[in-house]
Motif scaffolding. Structure first.
Motif, PDB file in Angstrom:
ATOM      1  N   THR A 149       0.762  -1.363   0.101  1.00 38.70           N
ATOM      2  CA  THR A 149       0.181  -0.046  -0.142  1.00 38.70           C
ATOM      3  C   THR A 149       0.885   1.247   0.116  1.00 38.70           C
ATOM      4  N   ARG A 150       2.033   1.115   0.558  1.00 41.73           N
ATOM      5  CA  ARG A 150       3.190   2.280   0.521  1.00 41.73           C
ATOM      6  C   ARG A 150       4.095   2.157  -0.767  1.00 41.73           C
ATOM      7  N   ALA A 151       3.933   1.471  -1.392  1.00 44.24           N
ATOM      8  CA  ALA A 151       4.883   1.398  -2.444  1.00 44.24           C
ATOM      9  C   ALA A 151       4.667   2.178  -3.616  1.00 44.24           C
ATOM     10  N   THR A 152       5.262   2.671  -4.427  1.00 44.99           N
ATOM     11  CA  THR A 152       5.265   3.808  -5.426  1.00 44.99           C
ATOM     12  C   THR A 152       5.731   3.221  -6.716  1.00 44.99           C
ATOM     13  N   LEU A 153       6.741   2.696  -6.774  1.00 52.10           N
ATOM     14  CA  LEU A 153       7.634   2.030  -8.204  1.00 52.10           C
ATOM     15  C   LEU A 153       6.799   0.773  -8.258  1.00 52.10           C
ATOM     16  N   PRO A 154       6.633   0.327  -9.539  1.00 55.94           N
ATOM     17  CA  PRO A 154       6.027  -1.015 -10.013  1.00 55.94           C
ATOM     18  C   PRO A 154       6.778  -2.077  -9.456  1.00 55.94           C
ATOM     19  N   SER A 155       8.175  -1.983  -9.634  1.00 57.17           N
ATOM     20  CA  SER A 155       8.988  -3.211  -9.045  1.00 57.17           C
ATOM     21  C   SER A 155       8.831  -3.374  -7.570  1.00 57.17           C
ATOM     22  N   ALA A 156       8.605  -2.418  -6.862  1.00 53.89           N
ATOM     23  CA  ALA A 156       8.379  -2.598  -5.394  1.00 53.89           C
ATOM     24  C   ALA A 156       7.045  -2.987  -5.039  1.00 53.89           C
ATOM     25  N   LYS A 157       6.038  -2.855  -5.994  1.00 56.92           N
ATOM     26  CA  LYS A 157       4.664  -3.361  -5.892  1.00 56.92           C
ATOM     27  C   LYS A 157       4.884  -4.723  -6.070  1.00 56.92           C
ATOM     28  N   VAL A 158       5.539  -5.021  -7.333  1.00 53.70           N
ATOM     29  CA  VAL A 158       5.527  -6.507  -7.604  1.00 53.70           C
ATOM     30  C   VAL A 158       6.545  -7.431  -6.741  1.00 53.70           C
ATOM     31  N   GLU A 159       7.194  -6.860  -5.952  1.00 56.74           N
ATOM     32  CA  GLU A 159       8.124  -7.636  -4.944  1.00 56.74           C
ATOM     33  C   GLU A 159       7.323  -7.801  -3.568  1.00 56.74           C
ATOM     34  N   ALA A 160       6.407  -6.921  -3.112  1.00 53.62           N
ATOM     35  CA  ALA A 160       5.763  -7.144  -2.152  1.00 53.62           C
ATOM     36  C   ALA A 160       4.549  -8.089  -2.295  1.00 53.62           C
ATOM     37  N   LEU A 161       4.042  -7.938  -3.522  1.00 50.00           N
ATOM     38  CA  LEU A 161       2.965  -8.980  -3.757  1.00 50.00           C
ATOM     39  C   LEU A 161       3.614 -10.501  -3.847  1.00 50.00           C
ATOM     40  N   TYR A 188       3.599  -5.804 -13.533  1.00 56.57           N
ATOM     41  CA  TYR A 188       4.707  -5.808 -14.330  1.00 56.57           C
ATOM     42  C   TYR A 188       4.518  -5.541 -15.507  1.00 56.57           C
ATOM     43  N   VAL A 189       3.306  -6.234 -16.271  1.00 59.40           N
ATOM     44  CA  VAL A 189       2.962  -6.346 -17.428  1.00 59.40           C
ATOM     45  C   VAL A 189       2.583  -5.004 -18.144  1.00 59.40           C
ATOM     46  N   ALA A 190       1.709  -4.483 -17.058  1.00 58.84           N
ATOM     47  CA  ALA A 190       1.367  -3.116 -17.447  1.00 58.84           C
ATOM     48  C   ALA A 190       2.502  -1.979 -17.298  1.00 58.84           C
ATOM     49  N   SER A 191       3.225  -2.144 -16.430  1.00 51.42           N
ATOM     50  CA  SER A 191       4.644  -1.279 -16.483  1.00 51.42           C
ATOM     51  C   SER A 191       5.352  -1.358 -17.784  1.00 51.42           C
ATOM     52  N   GLN A 192       5.477  -2.474 -18.325  1.00 54.56           N
ATOM     53  CA  GLN A 192       6.292  -2.719 -19.537  1.00 54.56           C
ATOM     54  C   GLN A 192       5.617  -1.982 -20.568  1.00 54.56           C
ATOM     55  N   GLU A 193       4.430  -2.259 -20.638  1.00 55.98           N
ATOM     56  CA  GLU A 193       3.582  -1.652 -21.949  1.00 55.98           C
ATOM     57  C   GLU A 193       3.666  -0.128 -21.775  1.00 55.98           C
ATOM     58  N   GLN A 194       3.567   0.411 -20.505  1.00 57.01           N
ATOM     59  CA  GLN A 194       3.453   1.912 -20.371  1.00 57.01           C
ATOM     60  C   GLN A 194       4.954   2.420 -20.394  1.00 57.01           C
ATOM     61  N   ASN A 195       5.865   1.700 -20.306  1.00 58.51           N
ATOM     62  CA  ASN A 195       7.161   1.878 -19.933  1.00 58.51           C
ATOM     63  C   ASN A 195       7.352   2.941 -18.703  1.00 58.51           C
ATOM     64  N   SER A 196       6.581   2.610 -17.787  1.00 59.21           N
ATOM     65  CA  SER A 196       6.720   3.366 -16.632  1.00 59.21           C
ATOM     66  C   SER A 196       7.770   3.247 -15.728  1.00 59.21           C
ATOM     67  N   GLU A 197       8.652   1.822 -15.701  1.00 56.33           N
ATOM     68  CA  GLU A 197       9.630   1.482 -15.162  1.00 56.33           C
ATOM     69  C   GLU A 197      10.753   0.683 -15.912  1.00 56.33           C
ATOM     70  N   ARG A 198      11.958   0.566 -16.015  1.00 52.76           N
ATOM     71  CA  ARG A 198      12.782  -0.237 -16.444  1.00 52.76           C
ATOM     72  C   ARG A 198      13.455  -1.085 -15.367  1.00 52.76           C
ATOM     73  N   PHE A 199      12.866  -2.516 -14.933  1.00 53.05           N
ATOM     74  CA  PHE A 199      13.290  -3.176 -13.879  1.00 53.05           C
ATOM     75  C   PHE A 199      14.606  -3.355 -13.938  1.00 53.05           C
ATOM     76  N   SER A 200      15.296  -3.359 -12.771  1.00 54.22           N
ATOM     77  CA  SER A 200      16.763  -3.674 -12.745  1.00 54.22           C
ATOM     78  C   SER A 200      17.121  -5.119 -12.878  1.00 54.22           C
ATOM     79  N   ASN A 201      16.065  -5.903 -12.447  1.00 48.78           N
ATOM     80  CA  ASN A 201      16.213  -7.372 -12.467  1.00 48.78           C
ATOM     81  C   ASN A 201      14.659  -7.955 -12.730  1.00 48.78           C
TER      82      ASN A 201
END
Length: 396
Positions: A149-161, A188-201
Motif C-alpha cells: 500500500t505504501r510502495a510507489t514504483l511498480p518493481s516495489a509493488k511486484v516484490e511486495a505482492l 509488471y506487464v502494465a509497467s512494461q507496456e506503459q514504459n513506466s519503469e525499467r526493472f533492474s532485474n
C-alpha cells in the motif's frame, strides 16, 4: 481386452501432447531491541564514549554489525532528536539483520512503529522478510500488505505482492496466494507496456509466476482418482485441465528470463508430467478384473503412457541444456540431471512388472506433503536478487 476402464485411461492419455532463532515479541525500547553482545565481543562492540549517530552509521556501513547495534542502542538511550531516532531505529534493525537475529530486528521495527505509528514501504517489507525467516507466515503476509500500500514504483509493488503471495502459499491459502501473484504479474506487464519503469532485474517477476504455477500444481496434485468409472472419467478430466493450467504457468515463468526461476520452473514442469504418469498408472482398478485382464490392461496402459515419459525427458533435457549453455549451475541442474538419468533408465530397462503398474516416477510427490513443507534448493541467488530473504522452493 475391451473394457470401459481401459478406454477411459487410454482416452485421457491420447489427449496429451538463512536461519534465524527465536520468536518476535512486541517491544518499544532500545534496550529490548538491542542484541545481547557476547562476552568475547564486549570490547569491540561497546562504544568508548558517548554514542553518536555518525559513528553508528559508520559501523553499519563497515559491516561491524555488533558494534553498530551497541552504538545505535547507546544513541537511542540518550536524548536524540526525532529525526535521529527515526534513523537510529532503522539502522539498529538493519544491524540486527546482518547478525541474522530476525526477532531482534522485528523488535526494532516495532519500536519505530510504536513511536511514529507509520513508516516507509521498505520498513514493512524488511519486517515482512524477517517474519518469513522465522516462519511467521501470517505476520509476513500482513507486513507485505502494508508494504504494498505504501510502495510507489511498480518493481516495489511486484516484490511486495510476490512475497505476500508466497506467504499465503505457505499458509495453504491457495486462492489468496493466486490473487496476489496474479496481481504482481499484471502490474509488471502494465509497467512494461506503459514504459513506466525499467526493472533492474526480473527476480520477483519470475518468483510471482513460479508460485502461481505452483498453486496450479498443488491443485492438480490434490485431485484424487476414484471409482466408479464415471467418477474416474470426471477426475481424470479435472486433473488434466489443471495440468494444462500448471504447464502454461510454468512456461510463463520461463518467459520471465531469470535463470534461477527458469531452472526451477523447468524442473517442476518435468516433475508435473511424471506425476501425471503416476496418477494414471496407479489409478484404482476394479476388483472384477482377473489376472489376465489386469495384465492386458497394464501392458496397454504402459504403451499408451510412453509419450508422457518422453515428454518429461524432453523437458528435463531442455532445462539442462539451457542451464549449461548459460553456464548456470544450481541444485536444480543437479536434480534435473538425476531425474533425466532415472527416466532414461525406465525407457531402456525391460519390463519386470508384468501385470502390475510401474513404480512411481515421482515418489516424492505424495498427497500427504503439506503446503507448509519446503525443501532447500541448496544454492542461494546473488545478494542483489536475494536482498534479505528469498524463500526456499517448495517440494511441490
Amino acid at each position: 481386452m475391451s473394457r470401459p476402464l481401459v478406454r477411459i485411461a487410454l482416452a485421457v492419455a491420447a489427449t496429451f501432447e538463512v536461519a534465524c532463532a527465536g520468536k518476535p515479541a512486541a517491544v518499544v525500547t532500545p534496550e529490548d531491541a538491542a542484541v545481547t553482545v557476547q562476552p568475547g565481543e564486549a570490547t569491540a562492540a561497546a562504544p568508548l564514549g558517548p554514542a553518536t549517530l555518525p559513528d553508528a552509521e559508520a559501523a553499519l556501513a563497515g559491516g561491524d554489525a555488533a558494534r553498530a547495534v551497541a552504538l545505535f542502542s547507546g544513541y537511542l538511550g540518550g536524548e536524540p532528536d526525532e529525526t535521529g531516532v527515526r534513523q537510529a531505529y532503522l539502522g539498529l534493525a538493519r544491524a540486527q539483520e546482518l547478525l541474522r537475529d530476525c526477532a531482534a530486528a522485528i523488535r526494532a521495527y516495532d519500536a519505530y512503529l510504536a513511536r511514529f505509528s507509520d513508516g516507509p514501504a521498505d520498513l514493512f517489507a524488511r519486517r515482512g522478510a524477517c517474519y518469513a525467516e522465522l516462519g511467521e507466515w501470517k505476520a509476513s503476509a500482513d507486513s507485505y500488505g502494508e508494504a504494498f500500500t505504501r510502495a510507489t514504483l511498480p518493481s516495489a509493488k511486484v516484490e511486495a505482492l510476490a512475497r505476500q503471495g508466497y506467504a499465503y502459499f505457505e499458509l495453504g491459502q491457495l486462492d489468496q496466494a493466486e490473487q496476489q501473484l496474479q496481481q504482481a504479474d499484471q502490474i509488471y506487464v502494465a509497467s512494461q507496456e506503459q514504459n513506466s519503469e525499467r526493472f533492474s532485474n526480473y527476480y520477483f517477476v519470475g518468483m510471482a509466476r513460479f508460485y502461481r504455477a505452483a498453486v496450479w500444481h498443488r491443485r492438480f496434485r490434490d485431485v484424487p482418482i476414484r471409482l466408479p468409472e464415471k467418477q474416474m472419467t470426471e477426475d481424470f478430466a479435472r486433473k488434466f485441465a489443471l495440468l494444462e493450467k500448471a504447464q502454461d504457468a510454468y512456461n510463463e515463468t520461463i518467459k520471465a528470463k531469470h535463470m534461477f526461476w527458469v531452472s526451477a520452473a523447468g524442473y517442476q514442469l518435468g516433475s508435473l508430467f511424471e506425476e501425471f504418469y503416476d496418477a494414471m498408472m496407479h489409478a484404482p482398478v476394479p476388483d472384477w478384473l482377473d489376472d489376465k485382464q489386469r495384465q492386458v490392461y497394464y501392458e496397454e496402459l504402459k504403451n499408451q503412457l510412453r509419450p508422457v515419459v518422453n515428454k518429461a525427458i524432453w523437458v528435463f533435457e531442455k532445462n539442462l541444456a539451457t542451464a549449461r549453455r548459460l553456464g548456470y549451475e544450481s541444485e536444480f541442474t543437479a536434480q534435473t540431471e538425476a531425474k533425466l538419468s532415472e527416466l532414461q533408465a525406465v525407457l531402456l530397462a525391460g519390463d519386470t512388472t508384468l501385470g502390475k503398474p510401474h513404480p512411481p516416477l515421482a515418489p516424492e510427490a505424495r498427497p500427504e506433503i503439506g503446503a507448509g513443507e519446503i525443501a532447500s534448493v541448496g544454492q542461494e541467488p546473488s545478494p542483489v536478487d536475494r536482498k534479505l530473504y528469498v524463500p526456499e522452493l517448495t517440494a511441490l
